[in-house]
Design a protein around this motif. Structure first.
Motif: not given
Length: 297
Positions: A42-49, A235-245, A269-273
């Protein structure tokens, strides 16, 4: 979601979903595994490791069971990555007396056939040698990798956890180009930025895959300067730690491909953030220095 080309005919999604902990989930039913796959697609993640050893040599089979029950068209929507050469006294190798690496032709060919069966597929898109083998015969290993590509059972080959000299030794004995190296990179492990690993691959235009991009979860649950900076930017970009890292790796010109692993559907569901985050050079260095724990020289 953009893709990163490895060959003229094979590309991986900009973020890859990793199956390391697939067997650790309380629910390993085909329906739940399919829900994870769908959340990625749903996010365009098509590769599975994958790797044969994941889940005590059981994770590939869990994924394959879900694939068998899915519509046949699902296979053509995804790229499957897997790894081989670690032989540990667990699962199918429980009778082995010692953990070791096996890069012999016989083991590579057997591993490919086993992974094809477990994953319920007729082809592996990308096969990686999981760990450098100090007992490797590069000519035997290289010829075996050339062979599985020529057979059509594997579309492309690469390595994992190799240093530049390991890569060059194996590549010197091959006709097929190695296309990627999957190494540990995160704000908790910054050494590849300065120890020559990324520089080597950038020089040769090899995309690099990053395992444990969240520091094994420590960046998400721990406290410290790095977490404080992550929280401020998040916080400034409206995402979580994982998205920034994750964005920290995505921003680098080496074309790093993070391999993300979580069993929680809401997190999947939030990986693409991470793609929503923008980091200028100074902000990137704020994160880098927070990870180092000191100012750059």
């Amino acid at each position: 979601m953009d893709k990163i080309s490895l060959t003229e005919t094979l590309a991986l999604s900009r973020i890859v979903y990793g199956m390391w902990r697939l067997g650790d989930d309380a629910d390993t039913s085909p329906a739940h595994v399919r829900a994870k796959i769908d959340a990625c697609l749903d996010q365009g993640i098509t590769s599975f490791d994958h790797a044969d050893i994941y889940g005590d040599y059981g994770a590939e089979g869990i994924f394959g069971t879900a694939m068998r029950e899915a519509a046949p068209s699902l296979r053509d929507q995804i790229e499957i990555v897997t790894k081989c050469d670690i032989v540990a006294p667990i699962g199918r190798y429980a009778d082995r007396p010692v953990k070791h690496y096996d890069t012999s032709r016989a083991h590579i060919l057997l591993s490919v056939e086993t992974s094809l069966r477990e994953l319920a597929t007729d082809r592996i898109d990308l096969l990686l040698i999981h760990r450098p083998d100090p007992f490797m015969d590069p000519h035997e290993t290289g010829a075996a990798l050339d062979e599985v590509v020529a057979s059509g059972k594997v579309r492309a080959v690469g390595v994992s956890n190799f240093r530049p000299w390991d890569w060059k030794l194996l590549q010197s004995a091959m006709k097929t180009p190695l296309v990627t190296n999957q190494i540990e990179i995160s704000l908790s492990r910054l050494s590849p930025f300065t120890d020559g690993d990324l520089s080597f691959h950038q020089r040769h235009a090899h995309p690099v895959m990053a395992w444990s991009p969240l520091g094994g979860g420590a960046l998400m649950t721990g406290t410290g300067t790095a977490q404080e900076v992550l929280d401020e930017i998040a916080a400034a970009q409206g995402v979580d730690r994982a998205a920034v890292a994750t964005a920290f790796l995505l921003a680098h010109p080496a074309r790093i491909i993070p391999v993300m692993g979580t069993n929680t559907l809401s997190r999947i569901a939030k990986l693409s953030d991470a793609l929503k985050v923008t980091l200028d050079r100074e902000t990137w260095f704020r994160l880098y220095q927070a990870g180092l724990g000191q100012e750059v020289p």
